[in-house]
Design a protein around this motif. Structure first.
Motif, mmCIF file in Angstrom:
data_model
loop_
_atom_site.group_PDB
_atom_site.id
_atom_site.type_symbol
_atom_site.label_atom_id
_atom_site.label_comp_id
_atom_site.label_asym_id
_atom_site.label_seq_id
_atom_site.Cartn_x
_atom_site.Cartn_y
_atom_site.Cartn_z
ATOM 1 N N LYS A 1 0.881 -1.242 0.130
ATOM 2 C CA LYS A 1 -0.061 -0.036 0.047
ATOM 3 C C LYS A 1 0.825 1.221 0.001
ATOM 4 N N GLU B 1 -18.899 3.192 -3.915
ATOM 5 C CA GLU B 1 -17.702 2.417 -4.431
ATOM 6 C C GLU B 1 -17.857 1.807 -5.907
ATOM 7 N N GLU C 1 -8.086 1.626 -3.575
ATOM 8 C CA GLU C 1 -7.220 0.577 -3.935
ATOM 9 C C GLU C 1 -6.937 -0.061 -5.017
ATOM 10 N N LEU D 1 -12.620 8.687 3.332
ATOM 11 C CA LEU D 1 -13.568 9.334 2.027
ATOM 12 C C LEU D 1 -14.857 8.652 2.261
ATOM 13 N N VAL E 1 -7.473 -3.625 6.460
ATOM 14 C CA VAL E 1 -7.748 -2.259 6.458
ATOM 15 C C VAL E 1 -8.876 -2.190 7.622
ATOM 16 N N LYS F 1 -4.276 1.202 7.412
ATOM 17 C CA LYS F 1 -4.067 0.177 6.423
ATOM 18 C C LYS F 1 -2.500 -0.569 6.685
ATOM 19 N N GLU G 1 -4.818 6.925 6.519
ATOM 20 C CA GLU G 1 -5.320 7.766 5.612
ATOM 21 C C GLU G 1 -6.693 8.625 5.909
ATOM 22 N N GLU G 2 -6.961 9.404 5.193
ATOM 23 C CA GLU G 2 -8.092 10.393 5.272
ATOM 24 C C GLU G 2 -9.455 9.456 4.744
ATOM 25 N N LYS H 1 -19.584 -5.636 0.591
ATOM 26 C CA LYS H 1 -18.392 -6.314 1.270
ATOM 27 C C LYS H 1 -18.993 -6.928 2.526
HETATM 28 P P1 AMP Z 1 -9.417 -2.097 0.656
HETATM 29 O O1 AMP Z 1 -8.969 -3.508 1.304
HETATM 30 O O2 AMP Z 1 -8.259 -1.247 0.486
HETATM 31 O O3 AMP Z 1 -10.250 -2.617 -0.277
HETATM 32 O O4 AMP Z 1 -10.332 -1.584 1.666
HETATM 33 C C1 AMP Z 1 -11.517 -2.300 2.122
HETATM 34 C C2 AMP Z 1 -12.474 -1.290 2.290
HETATM 35 O O5 AMP Z 1 -12.300 0.008 3.030
HETATM 36 C C3 AMP Z 1 -12.846 -0.499 1.054
HETATM 37 O O6 AMP Z 1 -13.559 -1.149 -0.038
HETATM 38 C C4 AMP Z 1 -13.542 0.648 1.435
HETATM 39 O O7 AMP Z 1 -14.974 0.299 1.709
HETATM 40 C C5 AMP Z 1 -12.896 0.893 2.861
HETATM 41 N N1 AMP Z 1 -12.031 1.971 2.775
HETATM 42 C C6 AMP Z 1 -10.755 1.857 2.423
HETATM 43 N N2 AMP Z 1 -10.114 2.986 2.307
HETATM 44 C C7 AMP Z 1 -10.950 3.973 2.566
HETATM 45 C C8 AMP Z 1 -10.979 5.416 2.851
HETATM 46 N N3 AMP Z 1 -9.890 5.961 2.667
HETATM 47 N N4 AMP Z 1 -12.155 6.002 3.032
HETATM 48 C C9 AMP Z 1 -13.289 5.404 3.419
HETATM 49 N N5 AMP Z 1 -13.248 3.828 3.184
HETATM 50 C C10 AMP Z 1 -12.239 3.305 2.797
#
Ligand code: AMP
Ligand code: GLY
Length: 422
Positions: free
Chosen positions: A103, A192, A283, A188, A153, A143, A185-186, A214
């Motif tokens: 990441k 999605e 991501e 958001l 995450v 993360k 991280e921020e 999810k």
């Molecule tokens: P990832 O494993 O990076 O896909 O993260 C899993 C889930 O966490 C994502 O599908 C988003 O729903 C949530 N997520 C990850 N990063 C953020 C972010 N910066 N702001 C809000 N939700 C996030």
């Protein structure tokens, strides 16, 4: 042609069923495959992470083309190892798979090349991370740097939760070495969208968009899972959003990877959030998504093997990639208790008339019967002219399938339907 597909989940089942449509395909080996894939391919008991075993098998069986589907073998260099013995592959080399494998790498890449993503800080020292959290905006997102089976995450709603997440990753090593470095991280907001794309490192061709679900429970409640269902196309991915993504995200990412000497070939997955300030990257994945693949590939009208080979040969620009103007819905049926502990070994009742539309994720054959062997067991996909018909058809099939303790979400596609009607 002799084809080898590395992996053994619902995604691989969807890939294999699509590859079989090519008339030049004589045989497909799945390493390791699963009890359901066995109906469509020859399963070989070699683990997807056993790079040596994969290479040995490919050499001994004179494989003409290999598809490496899961993240771990890609990050471990399966494509490099197969290429080294002259076997062409679908998928990125390890130096490009790092876009998912780290990441920190992907965040730094986006910052360096101005690709829109959440603001972030990287930490290798726990105390520094904890002191940063004293004043960080809440909610915040923590993360782990490396692969963590999709669990690395944590969305922290309070400062305390954020600190606990940091301690569990950095001190208690909840995700092993993946937590040696973390990203904070921020947070958001916005819907999605998953966009899988084919790329040969020069041309990038987005596939039809999709939406994952999810959380384990209806209305996005409960724990995060590997994905409980998908629909395609995603109504939030309008033509305007699509062109903005192409200009600000997709092409810049391909160019950035080239500029870094890490040309990406294969399937690059963009996990996007459509924020009030435009689409941003949540991501990257270096592979097909699961269960996105189970709605995207059934809508592909062109030949998957030809497209895959074009990503390897650098001829994607001249290759047809066409999707049906239809909708798809995939409902995942999971073992009771998933995503925490669950029992396995239950016989699956799967009537022949629905089997064609089922992608098997976690099942094996025991005493000649198909029995559950994983958390996510089956993905049931329907394709129809409208989203509503696809959802209804998918749930209609789910009603005919059963195994002890099995559960599924009842609202796959509901958010997309609401967005369409809004
Ligand atoms: P990832 O494993 O990076 O896909 O993260 C899993 C889930 O966490 C994502 O599908 C988003 O729903 C949530 N997520 C990850 N990063 C953020 C972010 N910066 N702001 C809000 N939700 C996030
Ligand atoms: N469905 C999300 C993923 O494959 O990572």
């Amino acid at each position: 042609m002799k084809i080898m597909v590395v992996g053994g989940g619902g995604r691989e089942h969807a890939i294999i069923k699509k590859l079989k449509e090519n008339k030049n395909v004589e045989v497909i080996f799945a390493l390791p495959g699963n009890g359901g894939i066995a109906a469509d391919a020859t399963c070989v008991p070699v683990k997807a992470t056993d790079i040596e075993g994969i290479v040995e098998f490919a050499k001994a069986n004179a494989i003409d083309y290999a598809v490496v589907a899961p993240d771990d073998p890609l990050v471990l260099g399966a494509v490099d190892a197969l290429n080294a013995i002259g076997i062409p592959c679908f998928g990125p080399e390890a130096k490009a798979a790092i876009i998912e494998g780290s990441k920190v790498f992907s965040k730094d890449l986006m910052k360096k090349y101005g690709i829109p993503t959440a603001q972030y800080e990287v930490f290798t020292d726990m105390d520094a991370a904890l002191s940063y959290l004293e004043d960080a905006p809440i909610p915040t997102v923590i993360k782990a740097d490396g692969l963590a089976l999709g669990k690395g995450v944590i969305i922290a709603q309070t400062r305390d939760e954020a600190k606990k997440a940091v301690v569990s990753m950095m001190r208690d090593k909840a995700f092993g070495k993946s937590g040696d470095r973390i990203v904070i991280e921020e947070f958001l907001t916005g819907p999605e969208v998953s966009v899988l794309s084919f790329t040969d490192g020069k041309t990038v061709v987005p596939m039809i968009s999709s939406m994952d679900h999810k959380r384990a429970g209806d209305n996005d409640t409960g724990l995060n899972t590997g994905g409980m269902g998908t629909i395609a196309p995603n109504p939030y991915y309008t033509d305007a959003v699509a062109s903005e993504c192409m200009e600000k995200i997709f092409l810049p990412t391909i160019n950035a990877m080239n500029a870094e000497g890490r040309t990406f070939k294969g399937c690059l997955y963009f996990g996007l959030m459509i924020t009030p300030h435009g689409p941003k990257v949540i991501e990257y994945n270096c592979r097909f998504g699961d269960p996105e693949t189970q709605v995207v590939l059934p809508l592909l009208e062109s030949d998957l093997l030809e497209i895959m080979m074009a990503t390897t040969n650098g001829t994607l620009a001249e290759t047809e990639v066409k999707f049906a103007d239809k909708n798809a819905c995939c409902v995942i049926m999971a073992s009771g208790g998933y995503p925490t502990s669950y029992k396995k070994g239950f016989e699956i009742t799967l009537p022949a008339e629905v089997a064609e539309n089922v992608y098997v994720a976690g099942a094996e054959i025991a005493d000649g019967k198909l029995v559950t062997s994983g958390g996510r067991v089956l993905g049931v996909t329907a394709v129809a002219p409208t989203l509503k018909d696809a959802i209804d058809a998918s749930y209609g099939m789910v009603e005919k399938i059963s195994f002890e303790g099995g559960f599924f979400r009842h609202d796959i596609g509901a958010r997309a339907m609401a967005a369409k009607e809004a």
